[in-house]
Design a protein around this motif. Structure first.
Motif, PDB file in Angstrom:
ATOM      1  N   HIS A   3     -10.371  -2.329   2.835  1.00  0.00           N
ATOM      2  CA  HIS A   3      -9.258  -1.520   2.342  1.00  0.00           C
ATOM      3  C   HIS A   3      -8.299  -1.181   3.474  1.00  0.00           C
ATOM      4  CE1 HIS A   3     -12.338  -0.513  -0.819  1.00  0.00           C
ATOM      5  NE2 HIS A   3     -11.314  -0.938  -1.519  1.00  0.00           N
ATOM      6  N   LYS A   4      -7.032  -1.036   3.098  1.00  0.00           N
ATOM      7  CA  LYS A   4      -6.018  -0.620   4.070  1.00  0.00           C
ATOM      8  C   LYS A   4      -6.255   0.833   4.448  1.00  0.00           C
ATOM      9  CE  LYS A   4      -1.784  -1.824   3.914  1.00  0.00           C
ATOM     10  NZ  LYS A   4      -0.420  -2.283   3.682  1.00  0.00           N
ATOM     11  N   PRO A  82       2.034   2.865  -7.184  1.00  0.00           N
ATOM     12  CA  PRO A  82       0.890   2.383  -7.962  1.00  0.00           C
ATOM     13  C   PRO A  82       0.645   0.881  -7.821  1.00  0.00           C
ATOM     14  CG  PRO A  82       2.117   3.969  -9.259  1.00  0.00           C
ATOM     15  CD  PRO A  82       2.928   3.709  -8.001  1.00  0.00           C
ATOM     16  N   THR A  83       1.705   0.108  -7.679  1.00  0.00           N
ATOM     17  CA  THR A  83       1.560  -1.346  -7.576  1.00  0.00           C
ATOM     18  C   THR A  83       0.794  -1.781  -6.327  1.00  0.00           C
ATOM     19  OG1 THR A  83       2.775  -3.412  -7.792  1.00  0.00           O
ATOM     20  CG2 THR A  83       3.774  -1.740  -6.413  1.00  0.00           C
ATOM     21  N   TRP A  84       0.736  -0.898  -5.304  1.00  0.00           N
ATOM     22  CA  TRP A  84       0.031  -1.252  -4.061  1.00  0.00           C
ATOM     23  C   TRP A  84      -1.259  -0.461  -3.845  1.00  0.00           C
ATOM     24  CZ3 TRP A  84       5.628  -1.045  -2.807  1.00  0.00           C
ATOM     25  CH2 TRP A  84       6.179  -2.320  -2.766  1.00  0.00           C
ATOM     26  N   ARG A  85      -1.627   0.405  -4.772  1.00  0.00           N
ATOM     27  CA  ARG A  85      -2.823   1.239  -4.576  1.00  0.00           C
ATOM     28  C   ARG A  85      -4.116   0.443  -4.526  1.00  0.00           C
ATOM     29  NH1 ARG A  85      -1.488   6.376  -8.283  1.00  0.00           N
ATOM     30  NH2 ARG A  85       0.194   7.176  -6.961  1.00  0.00           N
ATOM     31  N   HIS A  86      -4.143  -0.737  -5.140  1.00  0.00           N
ATOM     32  CA  HIS A  86      -5.377  -1.542  -5.127  1.00  0.00           C
ATOM     33  C   HIS A  86      -5.769  -1.967  -3.713  1.00  0.00           C
ATOM     34  CE1 HIS A  86      -2.243  -4.651  -5.039  1.00  0.00           C
ATOM     35  NE2 HIS A  86      -3.161  -5.423  -4.483  1.00  0.00           N
ATOM     36  N   ARG A  87      -4.844  -1.893  -2.780  1.00  0.00           N
ATOM     37  CA  ARG A  87      -5.126  -2.279  -1.387  1.00  0.00           C
ATOM     38  C   ARG A  87      -5.916  -1.200  -0.641  1.00  0.00           C
ATOM     39  NH1 ARG A  87       0.904  -4.367   0.370  1.00  0.00           N
ATOM     40  NH2 ARG A  87       0.992  -6.163  -1.016  1.00  0.00           N
ATOM     41  N   TYR A  88      -5.980  -0.004  -1.209  1.00  0.00           N
ATOM     42  CA  TYR A  88      -6.618   1.134  -0.559  1.00  0.00           C
ATOM     43  C   TYR A  88      -7.948   1.461  -1.244  1.00  0.00           C
ATOM     44  CZ  TYR A  88      -1.970   1.643   1.444  1.00  0.00           C
ATOM     45  OH  TYR A  88      -0.793   1.402   2.098  1.00  0.00           O
ATOM     46  N   PRO A  90     -10.716   3.366  -3.383  1.00  0.00           N
ATOM     47  CA  PRO A  90     -10.557   4.092  -4.651  1.00  0.00           C
ATOM     48  C   PRO A  90     -10.270   5.573  -4.398  1.00  0.00           C
ATOM     49  CG  PRO A  90     -12.447   2.640  -4.761  1.00  0.00           C
ATOM     50  CD  PRO A  90     -11.981   2.619  -3.331  1.00  0.00           C
ATOM     51  N   THR A  93      -4.355   7.963  -2.716  1.00  0.00           N
ATOM     52  CA  THR A  93      -3.040   7.918  -3.366  1.00  0.00           C
ATOM     53  C   THR A  93      -1.904   8.288  -2.422  1.00  0.00           C
ATOM     54  OG1 THR A  93      -3.232  10.215  -4.102  1.00  0.00           O
ATOM     55  CG2 THR A  93      -4.023   8.488  -5.624  1.00  0.00           C
TER      56      THR A  93
END
Length: 153
Positions: A3-4, A82-88, A90, A93
């Protein structure tokens, strides 16, 4: 892929007459920005991250003599799109962004990372701020005159 880290840098690239270099994202055509990037490790200093990202995204190298980063000692905390949250991880935010600037000659060669950016443009200050999709990036550009020339320069 790990994760970032939700800590990043923003580097406003500008000329001595305060024209601003913006780059267009490859993953989101039409989204223009300054150089940005996350820390690679929790112990990576933001100044090092800024120098690394500047070189990786534009080919501009900090040399300490003619090209050096100016730390604004300013951090923005913002909601991650929201479009980039999958990189972080769970539940992550929010991101903390450290702001830097660098003054370079207007004719410096710019070599974009093709997987990251499509093209670049030198723009007058207000036009550059208007073109940025990120409000913190636009705000930093508008505040550039307050930070240039750097104190002690």
């Amino acid at each position: 892929m790990p994760h970032k880290i939700p800590e990043s840098v923003l580097v406003v690239i500008h000329s001595a007459d305060l024209e601003v270099l913006l780059i267009e994202r490859a993953d989101r055509p039409g989204f223009w920005q300054s150089v940005t990037g996350s820390l690679d490790a929790l112990d990576e200093p933001p100044l090092q991250t800024a120098a690394r990202e500047l070189f990786e995204e534009t080919g501009i190298a900090v040399d300490g003599a003619h090209i050096s980063l100016h730390d604004w000692h300013l951090s923005n905390v913002y909601e991650i799109y929201p479009t980039w949250r999958h990189r972080y991880a769970p539940g992550v935010t929010r991101n903390t962004e450290h702001v830097f600037s660098v003054c370079v000659p207007r004719d410096i060669p710019v070599v974009l990372a093709p997987r990251e950016h499509l093209r670049y443009a030198w723009l007058p200050l207000l036009e550059a701020a208007d073109r940025c999709f990120s409000s913190s990036n636009a705000e930093a550009i508008l505040h550039l005159p307050r930070h240039y020339p750097p104190r002690g320069a």
